[in-house]
Design a protein around this motif. Structure first.
Motif, short mmCIF file in Angstrom:
data_model
loop_
_atom_site.label_atom_id
_atom_site.label_comp_id
_atom_site.label_asym_id
_atom_site.label_seq_id
_atom_site.Cartn_x
_atom_site.Cartn_y
_atom_site.Cartn_z
N ARG A 22 2.08 5.21 -2.43
CA ARG A 22 1.40 5.66 -4.06
C ARG A 22 2.90 4.85 -4.96
O ARG A 22 2.52 4.93 -6.06
CB ARG A 22 1.46 7.25 -4.48
CG ARG A 22 1.08 7.39 -5.16
CD ARG A 22 -0.44 7.17 -5.88
NE ARG A 22 -0.62 7.45 -7.15
CZ ARG A 22 -1.97 7.07 -7.95
NH1 ARG A 22 -2.14 5.59 -7.46
NH2 ARG A 22 -1.96 7.69 -9.38
N GLN A 23 3.76 5.59 -4.62
CA GLN A 23 5.15 5.12 -5.68
C GLN A 23 5.01 2.78 -5.21
O GLN A 23 4.93 2.95 -6.41
CB GLN A 23 5.94 5.27 -5.09
CG GLN A 23 6.03 7.67 -5.54
CD GLN A 23 7.51 7.85 -5.13
OE1 GLN A 23 8.40 7.78 -3.38
NE2 GLN A 23 8.08 8.33 -5.50
N VAL A 27 4.41 0.70 -8.91
CA VAL A 27 4.99 -0.42 -9.09
C VAL A 27 4.37 -1.30 -8.88
O VAL A 27 5.00 -2.19 -10.03
CB VAL A 27 6.60 0.20 -7.96
CG1 VAL A 27 7.38 -1.58 -7.94
CG2 VAL A 27 7.13 1.33 -7.69
N THR A 28 3.74 -1.51 -8.32
CA THR A 28 2.96 -3.31 -8.27
C THR A 28 1.75 -2.99 -9.68
O THR A 28 2.01 -3.80 -10.24
CB THR A 28 2.38 -3.40 -7.23
OG1 THR A 28 3.51 -3.11 -5.91
CG2 THR A 28 1.41 -4.69 -7.52
N LEU A 29 1.34 -2.26 -9.74
CA LEU A 29 0.29 -2.29 -10.80
C LEU A 29 1.70 -1.97 -12.27
O LEU A 29 0.62 -2.84 -12.88
CB LEU A 29 -0.40 -0.61 -10.68
CG LEU A 29 -1.16 0.06 -9.93
CD1 LEU A 29 -1.54 1.26 -9.99
CD2 LEU A 29 -2.36 -1.55 -10.21
N ARG A 30 2.52 -1.27 -12.50
CA ARG A 30 3.31 -1.51 -14.02
C ARG A 30 4.33 -2.58 -13.59
O ARG A 30 3.84 -3.40 -15.28
CB ARG A 30 4.59 0.15 -13.50
CG ARG A 30 3.18 1.23 -14.29
CD ARG A 30 4.26 2.17 -13.77
NE ARG A 30 3.37 3.71 -13.76
CZ ARG A 30 3.57 4.81 -13.02
NH1 ARG A 30 5.39 4.89 -12.77
NH2 ARG A 30 2.58 6.14 -13.49
N ASP A 126 -6.32 -1.59 -8.14
CA ASP A 126 -5.35 -2.05 -7.86
C ASP A 126 -4.72 -2.82 -9.09
O ASP A 126 -4.35 -3.12 -10.36
CB ASP A 126 -5.95 -3.29 -6.58
CG ASP A 126 -7.06 -3.99 -6.75
OD1 ASP A 126 -7.60 -3.63 -8.02
OD2 ASP A 126 -7.54 -4.31 -5.78
N ALA A 127 -3.94 -4.53 -8.73
CA ALA A 127 -2.83 -5.21 -9.77
C ALA A 127 -4.31 -5.65 -10.59
O ALA A 127 -4.27 -6.38 -11.75
CB ALA A 127 -2.50 -6.34 -9.06
#
Length: 145
Positions: A22-23, A27-30, A126-127
């Motif tokens: 989840r973390q 990080v990927t999303l942000r 997701d991204a």
């Protein structure tokens, strides 16, 4: 075997420092948000909490900065995504911006303020979802007087 067991017991606390799945997703999303010109903040969800909102997860605001209004009063409004679509929240209901109609169903709310417009969600995507949000916010920002 005893040495291997002792080694595993000694190294086990170190696994708490490894990021969870989840973390890593957050990080990927942000990161994707930042690369698309958005900023991310923890904010309270405007309006009443909705039934689809998980209490275990934080509400995150993905916003797009707006240029200064230079003396023009920019409106402030909030819309919530409910089962029957977007609805304005507050004493002066505003029409739903056309750009919000394309927002993913995982959104909780949207708002426009003096300095930004943005979407509230719980990072359930997701991204590609973040890229879609960035496109919606950029389109919306063009429509704001």
């Amino acid at each position: 075997m005893l040495i291997a067991f002792a080694l595993l017991v000694a190294l086990a606390p170190l696994t708490h420092f490894l990021p969870s799945k989840r973390q890593r997703l957050q990080v990927t999303l942000r990161e994707t948000a930042a690369l698309n010109g958005l900023f991310v903040e923890f904010r309270d969800q405007p309006g009443p909490a909705l039934p689809q909102q998980s209490l275990a997860s934080d509400v995150i605001y993905y916003g797009l900065r707006l240029p200064p209004s230079r003396g023009k009063g920019r409106r402030r409004c909030v819309w919530q995504l409910r089962a029957d679509g977007w609805q304005a929240v507050g004493p002066k209901p505003e029409p739903v911006p056309a750009a919000l109609l394309a927002a993913p169903g995982t959104m909780l709310a949207a708002s426009v303020h003096e300095d930004s417009c943005g979407l509230y969600w719980q990072e359930a995507g997701d991204a590609a979802t973040v890229e879609q949000m960035a496109a919606i916010l950029k389109d919306w920002a063009q429509q704001i007087p």
